[in-house]
Each structure stands twice: as structure tokens, then as C-alpha cells.
Design an enzyme around this catalytic site. Sequence first.
Site, mmCIF file in Angstrom:
data_model
loop_
_atom_site.group_PDB
_atom_site.id
_atom_site.type_symbol
_atom_site.label_atom_id
_atom_site.label_comp_id
_atom_site.label_asym_id
_atom_site.label_seq_id
_atom_site.Cartn_x
_atom_site.Cartn_y
_atom_site.Cartn_z
ATOM 1 N N HIS A 1 65.703 99.192 -39.941
ATOM 2 C CA HIS A 1 66.206 98.628 -41.185
ATOM 3 C C HIS A 1 66.048 99.641 -42.310
ATOM 4 O O HIS A 1 65.223 100.544 -42.236
ATOM 5 C CB HIS A 1 65.533 97.300 -41.551
ATOM 6 C CG HIS A 1 64.047 97.361 -41.655
ATOM 7 N ND1 HIS A 1 63.205 97.439 -40.556
ATOM 8 C CD2 HIS A 1 63.232 97.342 -42.733
ATOM 9 C CE1 HIS A 1 61.953 97.463 -40.961
ATOM 10 N NE2 HIS A 1 61.937 97.415 -42.284
ATOM 11 N N ASP B 1 65.324 90.822 -49.587
ATOM 12 C CA ASP B 1 63.987 90.781 -48.995
ATOM 13 C C ASP B 1 63.235 89.591 -49.581
ATOM 14 O O ASP B 1 63.266 89.372 -50.794
ATOM 15 C CB ASP B 1 63.270 92.099 -49.309
ATOM 16 C CG ASP B 1 62.002 92.298 -48.508
ATOM 17 O OD1 ASP B 1 61.162 91.372 -48.486
ATOM 18 O OD2 ASP B 1 61.834 93.380 -47.941
ATOM 19 N N ASN C 1 61.609 103.578 -42.608
ATOM 20 C CA ASN C 1 60.378 103.966 -41.909
ATOM 21 C C ASN C 1 60.578 103.872 -40.393
ATOM 22 O O ASN C 1 61.226 102.948 -39.917
ATOM 23 C CB ASN C 1 59.227 103.054 -42.322
ATOM 24 C CG ASN C 1 58.997 103.064 -43.819
ATOM 25 O OD1 ASN C 1 58.973 104.115 -44.438
ATOM 26 N ND2 ASN C 1 58.854 101.893 -44.404
ATOM 27 N N HIS D 1 65.486 99.816 -46.442
ATOM 28 C CA HIS D 1 65.171 99.116 -47.686
ATOM 29 C C HIS D 1 66.021 99.711 -48.803
ATOM 30 O O HIS D 1 66.090 100.933 -48.953
ATOM 31 C CB HIS D 1 63.705 99.322 -48.071
ATOM 32 C CG HIS D 1 62.731 98.665 -47.163
ATOM 33 N ND1 HIS D 1 62.190 97.430 -47.437
ATOM 34 C CD2 HIS D 1 62.182 99.075 -45.998
ATOM 35 C CE1 HIS D 1 61.353 97.111 -46.467
ATOM 36 N NE2 HIS D 1 61.326 98.094 -45.575
ATOM 37 N N GLN E 1 56.391 101.333 -40.827
ATOM 38 C CA GLN E 1 57.310 100.336 -40.287
ATOM 39 C C GLN E 1 56.503 99.120 -39.827
ATOM 40 O O GLN E 1 55.645 99.232 -38.966
ATOM 41 C CB GLN E 1 58.111 100.920 -39.118
ATOM 42 C CG GLN E 1 59.169 99.981 -38.585
ATOM 43 C CD GLN E 1 59.971 100.596 -37.445
ATOM 44 O OE1 GLN E 1 59.607 101.605 -36.860
ATOM 45 N NE2 GLN E 1 61.081 99.957 -37.123
#
Length: 136
Positions: A101, A32, A88, A103, A95
Site C-alpha cells: 500500500h 485511512d 514501506n 500512504h 510496514q
Amino acid sequence: MKDDQCIFCKIANGEIPSRTIYEDEHFRVILDNGPATDGHALVLPKDHYRDLFEMPEDLAAQAMKTAKKTAELLKEKLHADGLNLVQNNGEVAGQTVPHFHIHLIPRYKNDGQTIAWNATHPDDAQLDAVLDKVTK
């Protein structure tokens, strides 16, 4: 299928450079760019699914397998004390990019991060009412 307007589609399919940790035919796992902690990574499907509810069940299962494999690598290589998996669905749930996706957030003692909520205190009748709604 890709969404040509989706930044995560572009990253997952190599159109935008990323710091890739892992890649296979269905997923790309990247660091990230705005990490919560060292090693914070994202599991991105190469096809576009807005959230978990649009994703085929078999691919959702593969996403979790990919997350587990990468989480084990991050924990081992970065000597993390723990790890959060966060996924999320919908803006109200946090989100920020409408592309499924996961995390992967390595956690370290005293890292200053929290993933928390304010616990409520329903009575038995309230809990039973929710159970009835979900199971009937």
C-alpha cells in the site's frame, strides 16, 4: 489473487466498508481510519502482494499513477501545502499490514507531523564502498 485472511484484501475488494475516494479494476483508494492528517489516504491493490518486491512491475507503475492522480485531488480539494507519499516494505521498515500500500499524507503548515530519519555522516570511502556493492 486475494488472501482471504488479509484485511486490506477485504477492504480493497469491498468486503469491508471503507471511505473510498477512487476505485478502478486494480486499485481502491480509501481514507485511512487512523490518519496522520486530514485526507490521509491509502492506495490498495485489489490483488494481494505482500510488498513492492512481490508486485509485477507494470502494476507497481500503475500504483504510482493512481497515487499521483489521487494526490493531486487531495492537494487541490483540501488545500494542502504539500504531500508525502510513503511506501514501506517489511516490518523493520515500518510496514504494519503485509499488503502493499501507498500512504498519501496531505501536509499542512504546522500540522505537527514529521517523516524524518537521523542522517549519518559517512566519509567518501564508506560511500564508495556502498556504491561498489550496488553497482558491481
